[in-house]
Design a protein around this motif. Structure first.
Motif, short mmCIF file in Angstrom:
data_model
loop_
_atom_site.label_atom_id
_atom_site.label_comp_id
_atom_site.label_asym_id
_atom_site.label_seq_id
_atom_site.Cartn_x
_atom_site.Cartn_y
_atom_site.Cartn_z
N VAL A 120 42.61 36.61 35.32
CA VAL A 120 41.81 35.67 36.10
C VAL A 120 41.65 36.18 37.52
O VAL A 120 42.63 36.58 38.15
CB VAL A 120 42.47 34.27 36.11
CG1 VAL A 120 41.58 33.27 36.85
CG2 VAL A 120 42.75 33.79 34.70
N ASP A 121 40.43 36.15 38.02
CA ASP A 121 40.17 36.59 39.39
C ASP A 121 40.62 35.50 40.36
O ASP A 121 39.84 34.65 40.78
CB ASP A 121 38.68 36.88 39.58
CG ASP A 121 38.36 37.35 40.99
OD1 ASP A 121 39.26 37.89 41.66
OD2 ASP A 121 37.21 37.16 41.44
N GLY A 152 47.86 32.70 40.93
CA GLY A 152 48.57 31.81 40.03
C GLY A 152 49.57 30.99 40.82
O GLY A 152 49.21 30.06 41.54
N ALA A 155 44.55 30.58 38.38
CA ALA A 155 45.06 31.12 37.12
C ALA A 155 45.96 30.11 36.41
O ALA A 155 45.89 29.94 35.19
CB ALA A 155 45.81 32.43 37.36
N CYS A 156 46.82 29.43 37.17
CA CYS A 156 47.65 28.38 36.58
C CYS A 156 46.78 27.26 36.03
O CYS A 156 47.01 26.76 34.92
CB CYS A 156 48.61 27.81 37.63
SG CYS A 156 49.79 28.97 38.30
N CYS A 189 47.87 33.18 31.22
CA CYS A 189 46.92 33.77 32.18
C CYS A 189 47.67 34.59 33.23
O CYS A 189 48.79 34.25 33.61
CB CYS A 189 46.09 32.70 32.88
SG CYS A 189 44.96 31.82 31.80
N GLY A 227 47.00 35.99 37.07
CA GLY A 227 46.13 35.99 38.23
C GLY A 227 46.04 37.39 38.82
O GLY A 227 47.05 38.07 38.95
N GLU A 276 48.11 39.29 42.88
CA GLU A 276 48.59 38.35 41.90
C GLU A 276 49.86 38.78 41.20
O GLU A 276 50.13 39.95 41.06
CB GLU A 276 47.51 38.16 40.83
CG GLU A 276 46.52 37.13 41.24
CD GLU A 276 47.19 35.85 41.57
OE1 GLU A 276 48.13 35.41 40.89
OE2 GLU A 276 46.78 35.26 42.55
N GLU A 284 53.87 36.83 35.74
CA GLU A 284 52.95 35.72 35.54
C GLU A 284 52.33 35.71 34.16
O GLU A 284 51.35 35.04 33.94
CB GLU A 284 51.84 35.77 36.60
CG GLU A 284 52.30 35.29 37.92
CD GLU A 284 51.16 34.70 38.73
OE1 GLU A 284 51.37 34.51 39.90
OE2 GLU A 284 50.08 34.47 38.18
N GLN A 299 49.30 31.63 33.60
CA GLN A 299 48.48 32.72 34.03
C GLN A 299 48.07 33.55 32.90
O GLN A 299 48.39 34.27 32.24
CB GLN A 299 49.08 33.66 35.00
CG GLN A 299 49.91 33.45 36.03
CD GLN A 299 50.77 32.48 36.44
OE1 GLN A 299 50.45 31.32 36.58
NE2 GLN A 299 51.93 32.88 36.69
#
Length: 263
Positions: free
Chosen positions: A125-126, A129, A139-140, A150, A152, A252, A257, A263
């Protein structure tokens, strides 16, 4: 004509967002739950996804939301979905999820409906988290709503919990020479909030089809042109519609994560 920027929401809306973050944060799973997460070789990991929202140049409202799924370890694209969206919430530091997550969850829902066998086992994920003002970044947020692990992946250090982009931090970045080199981002509370590394930068570049060589951690370059966005709207630097990186997000969490519903 370029879309007009959305104004900052009133404080009562921000208070509602904070409460929602707190409620969802209680559902975060902060441990490895999948067998592949506990295997250094990631045995059993077969599909990795990446999500992003890229903005049209000069337009803070129109954007392209995209999801790409790759096979692992071959890293061959097995699924991709991009479509134009109109953002209804402004960028507010600490509340990026309320601007972007609705479109990202819709991408995951579309994948589940069309090709459930291609659902990723983890999403990149951009955004941040747990490295976040309230410990619950985009992300979370996405992980909880989609029930997918996920990770981050952000570009610059979000200076929270005593983390500073000081000379020592810059020296640690300089020492990242080879893929896989990392160092932990330990907050003042003693909590490891993430990892800074080179490999994730290169990986998300490949995943999202970004041109050029991978940038070192700390650089702010995200040029991405999705292959298939309707309305003829190619994605532009995602910095369009968001403030400068130093005002918002940071490197991240890496393997720490890889947590279900987070995340």
């Amino acid at each position: 004509m370029a879309g007009q920027a959305v104004t900052r929401p009133p404080e009562e809306i921000l208070s509602l967002w904070k409460r929602e973050q707190a409620q969802l944060k209680a559902r975060v799973v902060d441990r490895d739950t999948e067998a592949w997460q506990r295997d250094r070789a990631f045995s059993g990991l077969q599909r990795v996804g990446g999500v992003d929202v890229s903005f049209v140049k000069g337009d803070s409202v129109r954007a392209c939301a995209s999801l790409v799924v790759l096979s692992y370890p071959e890293l061959e694209v097995v699924y991709e979905d991009s479509h134009m969206v109109s953002l209804t919430a402004p960028y507010v530091s600490g509340f990026l999820a309320f601007r972007e997550v609705p479109f990202l969850t819709e991408l995951v829902r579309r994948l589940q409906e069309k090709e459930p066998g291609l659902m990723p086992q983890v999403l990149l994920v951009d955004g941040n988290g747990v490295l976040h003002q309230r410990g619950f970044g985009v992300a979370c947020h996405l992980g909880v709503l989609t029930e997918l692990p996920c990770i981050g992946v952000a570009k610059k250090l979000l200076q929270v919990d005593g983390l500073e982009n000081n000379a020592l931090h810059k020296e640690k970045i300089r020492l990242l020479q080879a893929g896989g080199d990392t160092f932990p981002l330990v907050g003042g509370s003693g909590t490891v909030l993430g990892m800074a590394d080179i490999r994730s930068r290169e990986y998300i570049r490949r995943t999202l089809g970004q041109p050029g060589s991978p940038a070192s951690v700390g650089e702010s370059q995200k040029e991405w042109k999705p292959k298939a966005c309707p309305e003829g709207g190619p994605g532009a630097p995602a910095d369009q519609g968001r403030p400068p990186e130093h005002q918002r997000r940071g490197p991240e969490p890496g393997s720490q994560e890889q947590q279900k519903n987070q995340q």
